[in-house]
Scaffold this motif. Sequence first.
Motif, mmCIF file in Angstrom:
data_model
loop_
_atom_site.group_PDB
_atom_site.id
_atom_site.type_symbol
_atom_site.label_atom_id
_atom_site.label_comp_id
_atom_site.label_asym_id
_atom_site.label_seq_id
_atom_site.Cartn_x
_atom_site.Cartn_y
_atom_site.Cartn_z
ATOM 1 N N ALA A 208 0.823 -1.217 0.000
ATOM 2 C CA ALA A 208 0.000 0.000 0.000
ATOM 3 C C ALA A 208 0.850 1.257 0.000
ATOM 4 N N LYS A 209 2.162 1.123 0.231
ATOM 5 C CA LYS A 209 3.054 2.282 0.264
ATOM 6 C C LYS A 209 3.739 2.494 -1.083
ATOM 7 N N ARG A 210 3.010 2.183 -2.152
ATOM 8 C CA ARG A 210 3.546 2.336 -3.502
ATOM 9 C C ARG A 210 2.524 3.058 -4.375
ATOM 10 N N ILE A 211 3.011 3.595 -5.476
ATOM 11 C CA ILE A 211 2.136 4.319 -6.409
ATOM 12 C C ILE A 211 2.736 4.237 -7.802
ATOM 13 N N LEU A 212 1.857 4.196 -8.809
ATOM 14 C CA LEU A 212 2.284 4.165 -10.203
ATOM 15 C C LEU A 212 2.299 5.582 -10.765
ATOM 16 N N ALA A 213 3.374 5.949 -11.420
ATOM 17 C CA ALA A 213 3.509 7.266 -12.043
ATOM 18 C C ALA A 213 3.646 7.088 -13.550
ATOM 19 N N GLU A 214 2.965 7.967 -14.279
ATOM 20 C CA GLU A 214 2.983 7.906 -15.737
ATOM 21 C C GLU A 214 3.372 9.270 -16.298
ATOM 22 N N LYS A 215 4.108 9.249 -17.402
ATOM 23 C CA LYS A 215 4.531 10.462 -18.102
ATOM 24 C C LYS A 215 5.410 11.362 -17.227
ATOM 25 N N TYR A 216 6.238 10.759 -16.419
ATOM 26 C CA TYR A 216 7.220 11.549 -15.689
ATOM 27 C C TYR A 216 8.452 11.733 -16.570
ATOM 28 N N LEU A 239 6.810 2.407 -10.979
ATOM 29 C CA LEU A 239 6.264 2.064 -9.677
ATOM 30 C C LEU A 239 7.193 2.641 -8.613
ATOM 31 N N ASN A 240 6.699 3.624 -7.876
ATOM 32 C CA ASN A 240 7.475 4.274 -6.820
ATOM 33 C C ASN A 240 7.102 3.719 -5.462
ATOM 34 N N HIS A 298 11.034 1.890 -7.846
ATOM 35 C CA HIS A 298 11.014 0.456 -7.571
ATOM 36 C C HIS A 298 11.125 -0.359 -8.858
ATOM 37 N N THR A 299 10.141 -0.243 -9.752
ATOM 38 C CA THR A 299 10.130 -1.015 -10.996
ATOM 39 C C THR A 299 9.642 -0.131 -12.126
ATOM 40 N N LEU A 300 10.348 -0.203 -13.242
ATOM 41 C CA LEU A 300 9.981 0.531 -14.447
ATOM 42 C C LEU A 300 9.351 -0.449 -15.438
ATOM 43 N N PHE A 301 8.161 -0.135 -15.921
ATOM 44 C CA PHE A 301 7.427 -0.996 -16.859
ATOM 45 C C PHE A 301 7.426 -0.322 -18.232
ATOM 46 N N LEU A 426 6.758 -8.067 -5.660
ATOM 47 C CA LEU A 426 6.763 -8.250 -4.206
ATOM 48 C C LEU A 426 8.123 -7.964 -3.563
ATOM 49 N N HIS A 427 9.146 -7.789 -4.392
ATOM 50 C CA HIS A 427 10.488 -7.572 -3.841
ATOM 51 C C HIS A 427 10.502 -6.304 -2.990
ATOM 52 N N GLY A 428 10.901 -6.442 -1.748
ATOM 53 C CA GLY A 428 10.919 -5.329 -0.826
ATOM 54 C C GLY A 428 9.715 -5.259 0.075
#
Length: 430
Positions: A208-216, A239-240, A298-301, A426-428
Amino acid sequence: MFNATVQRIRTPAFKITKNCKSKDCHSVLYMIPHGRRFLSTSSCLYGKFLPRKKPRVVHEIAGLEPITYADRMHFVPGLAKPRFPPWDRGWKDPSHYTSPKLEDMPLHKDKPCYMFNQRTNVLEGVRQALWLSKSVIIKGLPAQILALAEDPANQIENQDERVQDAIKNSRLWDTTEPRPPRERFCPSLLHRLLHLCDGLQVMRPELAKRILAEKYSLAATWRRGEDVFQVRGQNGLLLNSMTPVPVLAGEEQIQSTADQALETFYPIAPTIDLQRTHIYQEKNDTGFREGYPYPHAHTLFLMEMGNTPKLFPEQLRAKMVMFAFGNALARAQALYGKEPRVLEKPIVVQSVATNGRLFQFVVFQLNTTDLQSDSGVKNLVWVDEDQPLYGFAKVWPFIKKKVVKVPAGLSGYQPNTFKKFLALYLHGAA
């Protein structure tokens, strides 16, 4: 008399076609009894075009002022064309803007900068990305992530069935076309898989402590040898997280990279296919404001869809390595400053790329920001390439010679690919 005239016309035409051996000259002047030409075969060889006019050079003689027709307000032969100073409107008109010369721009620098952006298609692929980021490659995913993938406690209830339903929703049930476009099913499939992974928040509250960012927009600058390099631009979904990704390689493995030599590809220059510019700003920016509650990448898609420049898998993996490196470098310079150093706590950034069927996995660990020389501690990259999620997804069966080669529906599902995808997510948090 008419037969004699036709015979005179046919004779030179026969000689031309007999002497001309090329395909373009074949049947140059094929005549019919009326004495007319077939323009489709002859006009392309006999068409005339006007030569391009050379621009007129106006010579200026020192001490002599040319006589122009400015006072007469119309063209006069023999008089020179007047030259008027540029008209200043007193306000900025975008439709009549004239840019200054490159040398006069405030961001102009004598030393060029080589930029890597989302449209870059490097010739040498991953090898070139490893040299640019001063990294050493390790085939396969790290042992910590593989252990997460094999742990039954980290799996979703009815995992295989729900993943197959997500694939069918994106490929079969979301369209009435025989073959849906990749621009449609590729992002749909990725978002459905992320939605499945996000359903584990009940078991893993850290998700729950993550968020997806787009067009950064990312910007990271470094020096390699005598050249200046930049990774910049928009790229995929990021994914931050509120907390950094755990370090994968220990101190002993990090120090052992100092003895490993970087692979070169001489005589090809490492700057090949990179955008070369003299107008640039040495900028380091993660794309988010200071004080952002999710500062850690965290992860770049990345998605290789039809509406973007098509990259081969090797070039796509190079793009993953460079943008994972850029995110890690921008974060390291925000934490430790621009002074080159070996990081006390390395920074890890993951990357996942897909074209809707094949998945590419990359894990990058930034150990040092001292990138100018080839010696010393190097960064680490784990690459797991060409992992298919399924074999075929057909709306209609593929039939050849009355034999069904590929049945309708989903076939060739590979559960291990989604296990790796879930383990990286799930890593982290596990």
